[in-house]
Design an enzyme around this catalytic site. Structure first.
Site, short mmCIF file in Angstrom:
data_model
loop_
_atom_site.label_atom_id
_atom_site.label_comp_id
_atom_site.label_asym_id
_atom_site.label_seq_id
_atom_site.Cartn_x
_atom_site.Cartn_y
_atom_site.Cartn_z
N CYS A 1 0.87 -1.31 0.01
CA CYS A 1 0.03 0.03 0.07
C CYS A 1 0.94 1.16 0.14
CB CYS A 1 -0.93 0.02 1.30
SG CYS A 1 -2.42 1.09 0.95
N HIS B 1 -3.34 -5.75 1.22
CA HIS B 1 -3.45 -5.87 2.77
C HIS B 1 -3.75 -7.52 2.88
CE1 HIS B 1 -2.47 -1.95 3.78
NE2 HIS B 1 -3.42 -1.49 3.37
#
Length: 499
Positions: free
Chosen positions: A328, A435
């Site tokens: 991310c 994630h």
């Protein structure tokens, strides 16, 4: 109407989240439909539900312990700090904007209808609702218009169990001092005290318990031992950040000031012979086998922090020696440039670490979605990931574009019905927006094995976790077993009957 009970603490990190998870597991084991509830959570560890809404991970863990699908109703308000004085405010899973602490303090009373509606939805399916407070109910400066501690308990008329942390010392002062600072009607709501994280012979504690019950006027309904249980800990005070020892396989995670979703890497702590360290300086970094740049709530600010303290240069020096993996915000940092035309974070543009051929533009709208797909043909140390299934969730404010020929994975695209590329790699540098990528299947095991092979050491395949979901289920059962031994569950059930 559901029965409810609330766990409040004398401070942050007293163990409220874990106790709620354990009680959810116990009630579910005893045949009740149960749900967790925390009206307002402040955390940088978040999760995306199946319907694309954002909530705190603590309530996700509690929902898993209860054996139910996580719902944003379990955490209708999420605050994600963006700096020392402000947070991104998320209501019912969607961002409503950034607010300074003082502005939110004035605004929060307007969210009471939101909290009541979320609680009402849980009542439709749950026989028991186990609620979690935040921080301490005795924070005098925060008590006005409280919506997460005693204010919430009053709102739904719930009995309260107050828990103190003996491991950090002063537990008797914690519990008695908190009771002393409560209003009379709030004191009446507290039905029992719990001492958490006790080490040693409980009989030595008995005289203190007698004094505590006498002065506090409440029964001590449990002395819970310090438990070695591998369940995600979202609190920023987590002791995992203090680990410094290294093992044959050494993984270092850059501990950004605004680190988010650090639970992405918990699975690596369950492998023998593997150390997972969180580092804040070039000196601490050393020579790890793998460097992870995690998520960040302020990607540009945290990249600037890395640049100023020497970590950027230290990471770049490890290229070729260490596997480098960005998730991310960490993935965005590995690129060539980050631009912020809408001032989502810092505004302007910033050079990245220039280790991956991507450029990122921060957007006003947040991407929130669960994802499934497969790794493409990957080269380098982690070539063993090629073709493996991938699953997790995306939660980010930017869009990254680069050379799709070196994309890391193909993900199902819910909007088009086709596929979209995610991430890129270059030699032993990898980046992804997903994630939870290491939690799925045998991906974490494959990473550890690849790192061992690169280092020329054998890794015992019996030491690795092949099914993380099953492992977590065993941990929830272990937690429930320990709490049954330590808590007066008959008393707790009587409280529920009287509620």
């Amino acid at each position: 109407m559901s029965k409810s009970i609330m766990i409040q603490g004398t401070m942050s990190n007293a163990g409220k989240s874990l106790l709620v998870a354990g009680l959810c597991r116990i009630f579910a084991q005893d045949g009740y439909s149960v749900a967790p509830f925390k009206s307002q959570n402040m955390a940088l560890n978040s999760y995306i539900t199946k319907d694309g809404l954002e909530m705190g991970r603590a309530q996700v863990i509690q929902a898993q312990a209860a054996g139910i699908e996580p719902s944003v109703c379990m955490n209708p308000i999420l605050l994600k700090p963006t700096n020392d004085t402000g947070s991104q405010v998320i209501v019912n899973g969607e961002v409503i904007g950034n607010m300074a602490a003082r502005d939110y303090f004035t605004y929060k009373k307007e969210l009471i209808p939101v909290i009541k509606e979320a609680y009402k939805k849980l009542e439709e399916t749950a026989e028991i609702i186990v609620m979690e407070g935040a921080g301490s109910p005795a924070e005098i400066n925060l008590k006005e218009n409280d919506i997460v501690n005693m204010g919430l308990a009053k709102l739904v008329d719930a009995p309260v169990l107050l828990v103190g942390d003996i491991d950090r010392g002063g537990v008797f002062a914690q519990l008695l001092g908190t009771m002393m600072l409560l209003e009379e009607d709030e004191k009446a709501r507290v039905k029992g005290l719990i001492i958490n994280k006790f080490r040693g012979d409980k009989s030595i504690l008995d005289p203190g318990i007698e004094m505590l019950e006498e002065k506090g006027g409440r029964p001590v309904v449990g002395v819970i031992p310090y438990m070695n249980i591998a369940i995600e800990d979202e609190d920023s005070l987590s002791t995992r950040f203090d680990k410094r020892d290294t093992c044959p396989i050494d993984i270092a995670v850059i501990r950004f000031p605004r680190i988010s979703n650090f639970t992405d890497f918990d699975i690596f702590e369950q492998f023998s012979g593997v150390s997972l360290r969180y580092v804040k300086s070039a000196k601490e970094l050393g020579g790890p086998d793998m460097i992870i740049l995690p998520g960040s709530k302020n990607t540009m600010g945290d990249l600037c922090w890395m640049r100023q303290n020497g970590l950027e240069a230290a990471v770049k020096k490890r290229v070729g020696d260490s596997v480098i993996f960005g998730i991310c915000g960490g993935y965005q940092m590995l690129g060539e440039k980050i631009t912020d035309p809408f001032s989502v974070e810092e505004g302007g543009s910033m050079r990245g670490l220039e280790l991956l051929a991507i450029e990122t533009e921060l957007k006003r709208e947040k991407t929130r979605t669960q994802v499934v797909g497969k790794f493409q043909e990957v080269k380098g140390v982690l070539s063993t990931l090629s073709g493996r299934e991938i699953a997790g969730y995306e939660i980010h404010m930017g869009v990254s574009k680069g050379n799709e020929r070196n994309s890391l994975s193909l993900l199902a695209d819910k909007e088009s019905g086709g596929y979209k590329v995610d991430g890129v790699y270059k030699e032993n540098v990898y980046g992804s927006y997903v994630h939870g990528v290491f939690d799925h299947g045998e991906i974490a095991f494959a990473v550890i094995k690849a790192l061992a092979e690169k280092k020329g050491i054998a890794y015992d395949e019996s030491d690795g976790i092949r099914d993380y979901a099953a492992f977590k289920e065993r941990q929830y059962d272990k937690l429930a077993d320990e709490l049954r031994k330590s808590l007066d569950m008959d008393y707790i059930y009587r409280l529920l009957e009287q509620a």
